[in-house]
Design a protein around this motif. Structure first.
Motif, PDB file in Angstrom:
ATOM      1  N   LEU A   5       0.336  -1.090   0.230  1.00 18.29           N
ATOM      2  CA  LEU A   5       0.097   0.388   0.010  1.00 18.29           C
ATOM      3  C   LEU A   5       0.655   1.385  -0.190  1.00 18.29           C
ATOM      4  O   LEU A   5       2.118   1.417   0.554  1.00 18.29           O
ATOM      5  CB  LEU A   5      -0.940  -0.273   1.380  1.00 18.29           C
ATOM      6  N   TYR A   6       0.387   1.963  -1.031  1.00 18.40           N
ATOM      7  CA  TYR A   6       1.278   3.530  -0.836  1.00 18.40           C
ATOM      8  C   TYR A   6       0.142   4.537  -0.450  1.00 18.40           C
ATOM      9  O   TYR A   6      -1.070   4.915  -1.047  1.00 18.40           O
ATOM     10  CB  TYR A   6       1.958   3.499  -2.506  1.00 18.40           C
ATOM     11  N   ILE A   7       0.073   5.721   0.505  1.00 16.70           N
ATOM     12  CA  ILE A   7      -0.167   6.586   0.567  1.00 16.70           C
ATOM     13  C   ILE A   7       0.335   7.803   0.318  1.00 16.70           C
ATOM     14  O   ILE A   7       1.355   8.002   1.052  1.00 16.70           O
ATOM     15  CB  ILE A   7      -0.610   6.624   2.003  1.00 16.70           C
ATOM     16  N   HIS A   8      -0.294   8.983  -0.982  1.00 15.24           N
ATOM     17  CA  HIS A   8       0.704   9.885  -1.137  1.00 15.24           C
ATOM     18  C   HIS A   8      -0.138  10.879  -0.204  1.00 15.24           C
ATOM     19  O   HIS A   8      -1.276  11.303  -0.139  1.00 15.24           O
ATOM     20  CB  HIS A   8       0.350  10.028  -2.531  1.00 15.24           C
ATOM     21  N   ILE A   9       0.953  11.674   0.777  1.00 14.44           N
ATOM     22  CA  ILE A   9       0.657  12.898   1.296  1.00 14.44           C
ATOM     23  C   ILE A   9       0.894  13.910   0.257  1.00 14.44           C
ATOM     24  O   ILE A   9       2.205  14.444   0.197  1.00 14.44           O
ATOM     25  CB  ILE A   9       1.098  12.779   2.489  1.00 14.44           C
ATOM     26  N   PRO A  10      -0.135  14.686  -0.846  1.00 13.84           N
ATOM     27  CA  PRO A  10       0.978  15.607  -1.630  1.00 13.84           C
ATOM     28  C   PRO A  10       1.052  17.343  -0.894  1.00 13.84           C
ATOM     29  O   PRO A  10       0.455  18.002  -1.551  1.00 13.84           O
ATOM     30  CB  PRO A  10      -0.326  15.599  -2.671  1.00 13.84           C
ATOM     31  N   PHE A  11       1.154  17.693   0.644  1.00 13.81           N
ATOM     32  CA  PHE A  11       1.357  18.592   0.699  1.00 13.81           C
ATOM     33  C   PHE A  11       3.330  18.612   0.779  1.00 13.81           C
ATOM     34  O   PHE A  11       3.746  17.698   1.616  1.00 13.81           O
ATOM     35  CB  PHE A  11       0.535  18.989   1.815  1.00 13.81           C
ATOM     36  N   CYS A  12       4.234  20.195   1.215  1.00 11.40           N
ATOM     37  CA  CYS A  12       4.931  20.349   2.030  1.00 11.40           C
ATOM     38  C   CYS A  12       4.406  21.930   2.229  1.00 11.40           C
ATOM     39  O   CYS A  12       4.430  22.545   1.362  1.00 11.40           O
ATOM     40  CB  CYS A  12       6.148  20.024   0.477  1.00 11.40           C
ATOM     41  N   LEU A  13       5.801  22.297   3.073  1.00 12.73           N
ATOM     42  CA  LEU A  13       6.569  23.005   3.991  1.00 12.73           C
ATOM     43  C   LEU A  13       6.288  24.708   2.776  1.00 12.73           C
ATOM     44  O   LEU A  13       5.646  25.608   2.558  1.00 12.73           O
ATOM     45  CB  LEU A  13       7.174  23.097   4.795  1.00 12.73           C
ATOM     46  N   GLN A  14       7.394  23.657   2.219  1.00 12.08           N
ATOM     47  CA  GLN A  14       8.218  24.392   0.558  1.00 12.08           C
ATOM     48  C   GLN A  14       8.381  23.150  -0.418  1.00 12.08           C
ATOM     49  O   GLN A  14       9.296  22.541  -0.124  1.00 12.08           O
ATOM     50  CB  GLN A  14       9.157  25.496   0.983  1.00 12.08           C
ATOM     51  N   LYS A  15       8.149  23.641  -1.406  1.00 14.43           N
ATOM     52  CA  LYS A  15       8.838  23.039  -2.663  1.00 14.43           C
ATOM     53  C   LYS A  15      10.000  22.997  -3.634  1.00 14.43           C
ATOM     54  O   LYS A  15       9.982  24.403  -3.337  1.00 14.43           O
ATOM     55  CB  LYS A  15       7.708  23.117  -4.103  1.00 14.43           C
ATOM     56  N   CYS A  16      10.633  22.623  -3.267  1.00 13.04           N
ATOM     57  CA  CYS A  16      11.990  23.114  -3.731  1.00 13.04           C
ATOM     58  C   CYS A  16      12.756  22.779  -5.236  1.00 13.04           C
ATOM     59  O   CYS A  16      11.472  22.194  -6.141  1.00 13.04           O
ATOM     60  CB  CYS A  16      13.560  21.171  -3.616  1.00 13.04           C
ATOM     61  N   ASP A  17      13.435  22.997  -5.428  1.00 11.72           N
ATOM     62  CA  ASP A  17      13.326  23.869  -7.060  1.00 11.72           C
ATOM     63  C   ASP A  17      13.507  22.738  -7.992  1.00 11.72           C
ATOM     64  O   ASP A  17      12.928  22.938  -9.064  1.00 11.72           O
ATOM     65  CB  ASP A  17      14.220  24.572  -7.089  1.00 11.72           C
ATOM     66  N   TYR A  18      14.055  21.864  -6.903  1.00  8.60           N
ATOM     67  CA  TYR A  18      14.107  20.735  -8.216  1.00  8.60           C
ATOM     68  C   TYR A  18      12.922  19.504  -8.387  1.00  8.60           C
ATOM     69  O   TYR A  18      13.106  18.406  -8.640  1.00  8.60           O
ATOM     70  CB  TYR A  18      15.344  19.554  -7.624  1.00  8.60           C
ATOM     71  N   CYS A  19      12.318  19.692  -7.587  1.00  9.09           N
ATOM     72  CA  CYS A  19      11.093  18.207  -7.659  1.00  9.09           C
ATOM     73  C   CYS A  19      10.134  18.284  -8.496  1.00  9.09           C
ATOM     74  O   CYS A  19       9.683  19.472  -8.872  1.00  9.09           O
ATOM     75  CB  CYS A  19      10.461  18.573  -6.061  1.00  9.09           C
ATOM     76  N   ASP A  20      10.247  17.483  -8.861  1.00 15.83           N
ATOM     77  CA  ASP A  20       8.452  16.848  -9.753  1.00 15.83           C
ATOM     78  C   ASP A  20       7.485  16.210  -9.325  1.00 15.83           C
ATOM     79  O   ASP A  20       6.618  15.777  -9.801  1.00 15.83           O
ATOM     80  CB  ASP A  20       9.620  16.844 -11.049  1.00 15.83           C
ATOM     81  N   PHE A  21       7.900  15.722  -8.742  1.00 11.23           N
ATOM     82  CA  PHE A  21       6.504  15.053  -7.879  1.00 11.23           C
ATOM     83  C   PHE A  21       5.430  15.696  -7.665  1.00 11.23           C
ATOM     84  O   PHE A  21       5.837  17.210  -7.207  1.00 11.23           O
ATOM     85  CB  PHE A  21       7.494  14.523  -6.266  1.00 11.23           C
TER      86      PHE A  21
END
Length: 396
Positions: A5-21
């Motif tokens: 089971l994969y559980i996706h939590i699509p929230f970040c305090l701040q998105k990094c400049d390299y992140c493509d997720f």
């Protein structure tokens, strides 16, 4: 039936400049409605496919560490009826800035067995260059707290090739990461994804990036990891003996996994292989899965794909060769004997006698092992893993 089971939590305090997720900047509390939605979605798929045990569970993101201690406990409590003695691993990703004593204790008492911490670097210039929402000081504070409290396994992430980080600085950072004695280290080369802020900064020449230097840093990092007792078992993953990520091996070994949450995907294998990708519209996903009357997959906010045998066959080879375990001829024959024109013959598929495998064997970057059942396991050695993409392109 058992499944991961994969559980996706699509929230970040701040998105990094390299992140493509897929993730969204989020400074407050994760809505309880989203938590309810992922629980309902997991239960629905468990009933649909007759899943009585979650073999592994992985909280990914985003930053799952943004979940409150109460939410962490609540999710694991609701999943508990399918967490059995066969459940081998429950992992939660965290970033250093989201680590607290309460969350560590909640994770531990709820049954989480493995933390995965996104350190990336302990060099402040490198962190700042990619807009990373963490300082080296905070990372070290979190690592100290984990060392004091956490009793489970620990993975730490590191990235080679970050801007503003020399090779010596990268290796110094990696040595310090190793000093915390993690069971597992994921070490990646910085990937520049189109559409990310970092890609634009490099194009606009606001940030300097050298691909060759990044690769060289990774190679030196691998030498350091191996000399420190970590075994490379996949392209970017290293562990102490018998401490591999069992959840990630699910993907690489083509085993069933259910993905829940906005932006998550799942794959159920069989005579017909079904893969789905959930909508990235968090509100739409939440609304559907919190309304009990809506649970008809015909209307689910997701994209569905039927994976044909030829596609699954190539993915079997591609994913298997990412690992030092490689691919086994008996399993290949069992799964793909009907795939023309190789008729389940893995040696023929790989071109062992006069094709691609033979070419790579002459370069001494392949490995073959005869098993007790008479089958053969084919894998790339540590040097060969560097040329995985080249091998796969030629294999196509």
């Amino acid at each position: 039936m058992i499944s991961s089971l994969y559980i996706h939590i699509p929230f970040c305090l701040q998105k990094c400049d390299y992140c493509d997720f897929f993730s969204k900047p989020h400074s407050g509390k994760i809505p309880d409605a989203y938590v309810e939605a992922i629980i309902n979605e997991a239960e629905f798929y468990a009933c649909k496919y007759g899943i009585n045990c979650w073999k592994t569970i992985y909280f990914g993101g985003g930053t799952p560490g943004i979940l409150s201690a109460r939410q962490i406990s609540f999710i694991l409590e609701k999943l508990s009826s399918r967490i059995t003695s066969e459940t081998s691993e429950i992992t939660m990703e965290m970033n250093p800035e989201s680590v607290t004593k309460d969350k560590l204790l909640a994770a531990q008492t709820s049954g989480i067995t493995r933390l995965s911490l996104g350190i990336q670097s302990l060099n402040d210039r490198a962190l700042k260059s990619v807009n990373r929402h963490c300082s080296s000081t905070k990372a070290k504070e979190s690592l100290k707290l984990i060392k004091e409290i956490w009793k489970g396994q620990l993975n730490l992430d590191a990235i080679a090739g970050l801007p503003e980080q020399s090779q010596d600085e990268f290796l110094s950072s990696l040595k310090e990461i190793i000093s915390y004695n993690p069971d597992h280290i994921s070490m990646y080369t910085l990937t520049i994804e189109e559409g990310t802020p970092l890609h634009k900064k490099i194009e606009d020449k606001k940030v300097e990036f050298n691909f060759d230097e990044a690769d060289e840093q990774w190679l030196k990092g691998r030498e350091l990891l191996e000399s420190s007792g970590y075994l490379q078992y996949e392209v970017s993953n290293f562990s102490k003996p018998k401490k591999e990520s069992r959840h990630n091996l699910t993907y690489w070994m083509q085993e069933d996994y259910v993905g829940v949450g906005a932006g998550a995907s799942g794959t159920i294998y069989g005579n017909e292989t079904i893969r789905w990708s959930n909508t990235r519209d968090i509100e739409k996903h939440t609304a559907f899965w919190t309304n009990e009357k809506n649970h008809d997959l015909k209307n689910a906010p997701r994209e569905l794909e039927n994976i044909n045998l030829e596609t699954r066959e190539f993915e079997f080879i591609m994913m298997g060769l990412r690992t030092t375990r490689g691919i086994n001829s008996a399993r290949y024959e069992k799964l793909f004997s009907d795939v023309s024109p190789w008729n389940g013959n893995l040696s023929l598929r790989l071109g062992k006698n006069n094709g691609i495998w033979n070419k790579f064997s002459m370069e001494k970057i392949t490995y073959e092992k005869k098993e007790s059942d008479g089958s053969t396991t084919f894998s790339l050695n540590s040097q060969g893993l560097i040329f995985l993409n080249k091998f796969l392109i030629e294999l196509l």
